[in-house]
Write a protein that holds these residues in place. Structure first.
Motif, PDB file in Angstrom:
ATOM      1  N   GLY A 237      31.952  29.891  44.012  1.00  0.00           N
ATOM      2  CA  GLY A 237      32.327  29.530  42.627  1.00  0.00           C
ATOM      3  C   GLY A 237      31.719  30.306  41.796  1.00  0.00           C
ATOM      4  O   GLY A 237      32.573  30.497  40.650  1.00  0.00           O
ATOM      5  N   ASP A 238      30.574  30.812  41.821  1.00  0.00           N
ATOM      6  CA  ASP A 238      30.198  31.882  40.710  1.00  0.00           C
ATOM      7  C   ASP A 238      30.934  33.282  40.759  1.00  0.00           C
ATOM      8  O   ASP A 238      31.419  33.564  39.416  1.00  0.00           O
ATOM      9  CB  ASP A 238      28.796  32.278  41.024  1.00  0.00           C
ATOM     10  CG  ASP A 238      27.657  31.326  40.890  1.00  0.00           C
ATOM     11  OD1 ASP A 238      27.915  30.504  40.171  1.00  0.00           O
ATOM     12  OD2 ASP A 238      26.515  31.497  41.612  1.00  0.00           O
ATOM     13  N   ALA A 239      31.618  33.674  41.807  1.00  0.00           N
ATOM     14  CA  ALA A 239      32.450  34.851  41.867  1.00  0.00           C
ATOM     15  C   ALA A 239      33.600  34.446  40.995  1.00  0.00           C
ATOM     16  O   ALA A 239      34.237  35.515  40.482  1.00  0.00           O
ATOM     17  CB  ALA A 239      32.440  35.377  43.070  1.00  0.00           C
ATOM     18  N   PHE A 240      34.312  33.270  41.530  1.00  0.00           N
ATOM     19  CA  PHE A 240      35.555  32.962  40.979  1.00  0.00           C
ATOM     20  C   PHE A 240      35.432  32.741  39.613  1.00  0.00           C
ATOM     21  O   PHE A 240      36.757  33.132  38.727  1.00  0.00           O
ATOM     22  CB  PHE A 240      36.153  31.790  41.676  1.00  0.00           C
ATOM     23  CG  PHE A 240      37.407  31.421  41.401  1.00  0.00           C
ATOM     24  CD1 PHE A 240      38.629  32.203  41.418  1.00  0.00           C
ATOM     25  CD2 PHE A 240      37.794  30.093  40.872  1.00  0.00           C
ATOM     26  CE1 PHE A 240      39.857  31.662  41.129  1.00  0.00           C
ATOM     27  CE2 PHE A 240      39.017  29.834  40.421  1.00  0.00           C
ATOM     28  CZ  PHE A 240      40.027  30.555  40.546  1.00  0.00           C
ATOM     29  N   VAL A 241      34.618  32.048  38.918  1.00  0.00           N
ATOM     30  CA  VAL A 241      34.319  31.847  37.554  1.00  0.00           C
ATOM     31  C   VAL A 241      34.483  33.309  36.875  1.00  0.00           C
ATOM     32  O   VAL A 241      34.764  33.223  35.633  1.00  0.00           O
ATOM     33  CB  VAL A 241      33.335  30.762  37.264  1.00  0.00           C
ATOM     34  CG1 VAL A 241      32.939  30.996  35.826  1.00  0.00           C
ATOM     35  CG2 VAL A 241      33.571  29.536  37.632  1.00  0.00           C
ATOM     36  N   LYS A 242      33.434  34.070  37.234  1.00  0.00           N
ATOM     37  CA  LYS A 242      33.284  35.310  36.951  1.00  0.00           C
ATOM     38  C   LYS A 242      34.643  36.199  36.838  1.00  0.00           C
ATOM     39  O   LYS A 242      34.963  36.751  35.542  1.00  0.00           O
ATOM     40  CB  LYS A 242      32.311  36.264  37.708  1.00  0.00           C
ATOM     41  CG  LYS A 242      32.218  37.712  37.140  1.00  0.00           C
ATOM     42  CD  LYS A 242      31.247  38.424  38.056  1.00  0.00           C
ATOM     43  CE  LYS A 242      31.085  40.005  37.619  1.00  0.00           C
ATOM     44  NZ  LYS A 242      30.056  40.633  38.298  1.00  0.00           N
ATOM     45  N   LYS A 243      35.655  35.907  37.966  1.00  0.00           N
ATOM     46  CA  LYS A 243      36.879  36.598  37.582  1.00  0.00           C
ATOM     47  C   LYS A 243      37.715  35.883  36.717  1.00  0.00           C
ATOM     48  O   LYS A 243      38.464  36.673  35.927  1.00  0.00           O
ATOM     49  CB  LYS A 243      37.375  36.524  39.291  1.00  0.00           C
ATOM     50  CG  LYS A 243      38.910  37.242  39.264  1.00  0.00           C
ATOM     51  CD  LYS A 243      38.644  38.703  38.843  1.00  0.00           C
ATOM     52  CE  LYS A 243      38.176  39.561  40.178  1.00  0.00           C
ATOM     53  NZ  LYS A 243      38.039  40.767  40.042  1.00  0.00           N
ATOM     54  N   LEU A 244      37.652  34.730  36.551  1.00  0.00           N
ATOM     55  CA  LEU A 244      38.281  33.868  35.690  1.00  0.00           C
ATOM     56  C   LEU A 244      37.922  34.300  34.237  1.00  0.00           C
ATOM     57  O   LEU A 244      38.663  34.737  33.336  1.00  0.00           O
ATOM     58  CB  LEU A 244      38.039  32.352  35.469  1.00  0.00           C
ATOM     59  CG  LEU A 244      38.901  31.699  36.620  1.00  0.00           C
ATOM     60  CD1 LEU A 244      38.364  30.339  36.778  1.00  0.00           C
ATOM     61  CD2 LEU A 244      40.243  31.489  36.390  1.00  0.00           C
ATOM     62  N   ASN A 245      36.707  34.571  33.960  1.00  0.00           N
ATOM     63  CA  ASN A 245      36.092  34.964  32.494  1.00  0.00           C
ATOM     64  C   ASN A 245      36.479  36.317  32.335  1.00  0.00           C
ATOM     65  O   ASN A 245      37.017  36.996  31.205  1.00  0.00           O
ATOM     66  CB  ASN A 245      34.604  34.812  32.382  1.00  0.00           C
ATOM     67  CG  ASN A 245      34.009  33.543  32.525  1.00  0.00           C
ATOM     68  OD1 ASN A 245      34.747  32.391  32.024  1.00  0.00           O
ATOM     69  ND2 ASN A 245      32.858  32.997  32.780  1.00  0.00           N
ATOM     70  N   GLU A 246      36.783  37.150  33.269  1.00  0.00           N
ATOM     71  CA  GLU A 246      37.021  38.547  33.045  1.00  0.00           C
ATOM     72  C   GLU A 246      38.478  38.508  32.777  1.00  0.00           C
ATOM     73  O   GLU A 246      38.943  39.475  31.817  1.00  0.00           O
ATOM     74  CB  GLU A 246      36.748  39.285  34.320  1.00  0.00           C
ATOM     75  CG  GLU A 246      35.084  39.550  34.701  1.00  0.00           C
ATOM     76  CD  GLU A 246      35.126  40.283  35.851  1.00  0.00           C
ATOM     77  OE1 GLU A 246      33.937  40.746  35.952  1.00  0.00           O
ATOM     78  OE2 GLU A 246      35.996  40.599  36.582  1.00  0.00           O
ATOM     79  N   SER A 247      39.252  37.889  33.280  1.00  0.00           N
ATOM     80  CA  SER A 247      40.633  37.587  33.212  1.00  0.00           C
ATOM     81  C   SER A 247      41.056  37.405  31.811  1.00  0.00           C
ATOM     82  O   SER A 247      41.989  37.795  31.042  1.00  0.00           O
ATOM     83  CB  SER A 247      41.244  37.161  34.315  1.00  0.00           C
ATOM     84  OG  SER A 247      42.923  36.941  34.210  1.00  0.00           O
ATOM     85  N   VAL A 248      40.306  36.064  31.526  1.00  0.00           N
ATOM     86  CA  VAL A 248      40.692  35.544  30.137  1.00  0.00           C
ATOM     87  C   VAL A 248      40.233  36.303  28.940  1.00  0.00           C
ATOM     88  O   VAL A 248      41.105  36.557  27.967  1.00  0.00           O
ATOM     89  CB  VAL A 248      39.987  34.044  29.871  1.00  0.00           C
ATOM     90  CG1 VAL A 248      40.165  33.513  28.615  1.00  0.00           C
ATOM     91  CG2 VAL A 248      40.639  33.138  30.966  1.00  0.00           C
ATOM     92  N   THR A 249      39.327  37.088  29.275  1.00  0.00           N
ATOM     93  CA  THR A 249      38.841  38.076  28.105  1.00  0.00           C
ATOM     94  C   THR A 249      39.893  39.198  28.097  1.00  0.00           C
ATOM     95  O   THR A 249      40.003  39.522  26.586  1.00  0.00           O
ATOM     96  CB  THR A 249      37.234  38.651  28.615  1.00  0.00           C
ATOM     97  OG1 THR A 249      36.408  37.576  28.663  1.00  0.00           O
ATOM     98  CG2 THR A 249      37.011  39.844  27.339  1.00  0.00           C
ATOM     99  N   LEU A 250      40.448  39.705  29.262  1.00  0.00           N
ATOM    100  CA  LEU A 250      41.432  40.676  29.080  1.00  0.00           C
ATOM    101  C   LEU A 250      42.843  39.908  28.372  1.00  0.00           C
ATOM    102  O   LEU A 250      43.747  40.903  28.698  1.00  0.00           O
ATOM    103  CB  LEU A 250      41.453  41.438  30.314  1.00  0.00           C
ATOM    104  CG  LEU A 250      40.207  42.223  30.889  1.00  0.00           C
ATOM    105  CD1 LEU A 250      40.479  42.599  32.015  1.00  0.00           C
ATOM    106  CD2 LEU A 250      40.200  43.212  30.157  1.00  0.00           C
ATOM    107  N   GLY A 251      42.792  38.722  28.290  1.00  0.00           N
ATOM    108  CA  GLY A 251      44.038  38.161  27.927  1.00  0.00           C
ATOM    109  C   GLY A 251      45.089  38.060  29.132  1.00  0.00           C
ATOM    110  O   GLY A 251      46.237  37.653  29.121  1.00  0.00           O
ATOM    111  N   GLY A 252      44.552  37.872  30.191  1.00  0.00           N
ATOM    112  CA  GLY A 252      45.323  37.410  31.286  1.00  0.00           C
ATOM    113  C   GLY A 252      46.246  38.782  31.815  1.00  0.00           C
ATOM    114  O   GLY A 252      46.917  38.665  32.854  1.00  0.00           O
TER     115      GLY A 252
END
Length: 260
Positions: A237-252
């Protein structure tokens, strides 16, 4: 108090199966694995994301009865009840009780999601591994390099994307419920699974990693985040949320955007 704006929507893929057919001709009860859904789901929601549930035909999801055992919660009764309460909340506040059928998710719909998550339980081995609508859905997330999370038997969903030309996830590192762990289930059930997930993933060209049985293991390769078993649910869960946050920050914008 003002409501915090959502960071985006995560699609949660569930199986529609409540049994898996064993080679001996009998059906073993299964469904979604409570801790593998509940724990990552809590982290996704706490991080500020909304969720939408989907399965093959929109049927009510069923919990794997084995996942009710307190061993998966290290004997913590309150944690198990907290996850039950979360699922009950999703029945009211989201569409858990009536998931979107895969076919109802148009390309325009898929473009509104920032990531996709597939929890385990043996059920995905029964109906997600060869679902062509699911292949279309996962194809979108892969092409756009949007975070794709799968834990335990959830990676069976990746097999749906195989074609005669190959699998788009070929060459990816992945973690899934190991053959050794599945053999322990077979002993308990007095039956044989229709196939071993790790074997099929490797045939599709993925590179499977694992740790000792019931040890925590998470693998991240490009947009794909995977976890081995229930013990991995928190770290996954931690790793997936980290990846989501990184992706959203980059604009997807992801590494596969050039393939579209």
């Amino acid at each position: 108090m003002a409501q915090t704006a959502s960071k985006g929507k995560v699609l949660i893929i569930l199986s529609g199966a409540n049994t898996i057919h064993l080679k001996e001709g009998k059906d073993q009860k299964t469904g979604y694995f409570l801790s593998e859904l509940g724990h990552p789901l809590m982290k996704i929601l706490e991080a500020g994301y909304d969720v939408v549930f989907a399965n093959p035909t929109g049927t009510h999801p069923v919990q794997d009865p084995i996942s009710e055992l307190l061993i998966w919660f290290l004997g913590n009764y309150k944690e198990r009840e907290r996850e039950h309460a979360l699922i009950d909340k999703m029945k009211i506040e989201s569409n858990f009780a009536s998931p979107r059928p895969f076919a109802s998710l148009t390309d325009d719909d898929l473009s509104t999601f920032v990531g996709v998550f597939i929890p385990g339980g043996h059920a995905p081995m029964q109906d997600l591994h060869n679902d062509k609508e699911l292949a279309r859905i996962l194809g979108h997330f892969h092409r756009m390099a949007k975070p794709t999370g799968a834990i335990c038997h959830g990676p069976a969903a990746l097999l749906s994307t195989k074609t005669e030309e190959g699998c788009p996830y070929s060459g990816y590192k992945v973690t899934a419920y190991s053959n050794t762990e599945d053999k322990l289930n077979e002993i308990m059930w007095w039956g044989t699974l229709p196939y071993k997930l790790v074997d099929e993933l490797e045939k599709a060209g993925l590179k499977c990693e694992e740790t000792f049985p019931m040890g925590s293991k998470v693998t991240v390769d490009r947009e794909l985040v995977s976890g081995q078993n229930p013990s991995s649910a928190s770290a996954f869960g931690d790793a997936f949320v980290k990846k989501l946050n990184e992706s959203v920050t980059l604009g997807g914008t992801g590494v596969h955007a050039k393939e579209i």
